[in-house]
Design a protein around this motif. Structure first.
Motif, short mmCIF file in Angstrom:
data_model
loop_
_atom_site.label_atom_id
_atom_site.label_comp_id
_atom_site.label_asym_id
_atom_site.label_seq_id
_atom_site.Cartn_x
_atom_site.Cartn_y
_atom_site.Cartn_z
N GLU A 44 62.27 -21.91 21.93
CA GLU A 44 61.78 -20.94 22.63
C GLU A 44 62.20 -19.56 21.68
O GLU A 44 61.68 -18.53 21.81
CB GLU A 44 63.14 -20.97 23.51
CG GLU A 44 63.13 -21.30 24.40
CD GLU A 44 64.38 -21.62 26.17
OE1 GLU A 44 64.42 -21.26 26.80
OE2 GLU A 44 65.46 -21.34 25.01
N PRO A 46 61.11 -17.22 19.21
CA PRO A 46 60.14 -17.01 17.99
C PRO A 46 60.01 -16.50 16.76
O PRO A 46 58.96 -16.82 16.23
CB PRO A 46 59.94 -15.07 18.27
CG PRO A 46 60.75 -15.25 19.70
CD PRO A 46 62.23 -16.20 19.66
N ASN A 71 56.59 -19.71 24.52
CA ASN A 71 57.24 -19.15 23.67
C ASN A 71 55.79 -18.02 22.92
O ASN A 71 54.24 -18.05 22.51
CB ASN A 71 57.69 -20.05 21.91
CG ASN A 71 58.08 -19.09 21.23
OD1 ASN A 71 57.86 -17.87 20.71
ND2 ASN A 71 58.54 -20.00 19.99
#
Length: 157
Positions: A44, A46, A71
């Protein structure tokens, strides 16, 4: 006591995996954790490097794959591959995500699984409706009928 320390270490890794300040090296290490929730948090994040996202896109856990597919840093080619994953839960996860590109939602709308295809069509429809709401085509007309100078009243149609 040993169990509490082990739990505390896993919890600390979980928190680090979702941190904006987590280094790519640590994310790489945490991506190989035996704990699914830690791998999900890495997927998840970034800031997760592309190489790690590619590894996690092939994870055995469907939730990890969904986290990779949703994501915002995941490139199109990985999302596209996940849209054709053998697990329908992965495809459903992408079909539910509002950030999935419309072109990919169109492909998912043709999925053989009825839940996936229906959800993709609904998400695509919702994105289209939301875009229309954000346009500046306002069809309400306001006017102030005078009921006397002291009490103007706002009306709309």
């Amino acid at each position: 006591m040993l169990r509490a320390n082990l739990y505390a270490n896993k919890l600390a890794d979980y928190i680090k995996a979702g941190s904006n300040t987590c280094s790519p090296k640590l994310l790489s290490e945490l991506a190989h954790s035996e704990v699914d929730l830690i791998r999900i948090r890495v997927a998840e994040n970034p800031r997760t490097p592309l190489e790690i996202l590619e590894i996690l896109a092939a994870d055995k856990n469907a939730d990890v794959k969904i986290a990779v597919g949703t994501n915002p840093s995941t490139p199109e080619h990985i999302r596209y591959a996940l849209a054709f994953d053998a697990d329908p839960n992965v495809r459903l996860g992408l079909a539910e995500d509002m950030s999935t590109p419309v072109e990919l939602l169109e492909k998912l709308a043709d999925d053989t699984n009825p839940y996936v295809s229906c959800r993709a069509a609904q998400t695509k429809e919702y994105i289209g409706a939301r875009a229309q709401l954000n346009s500046f085509d306002c069809h309400r007309f306001f006017h102030w009928p005078s009921m006397g100078m002291d009490h103007p009243e706002l009306k709309y149609a």
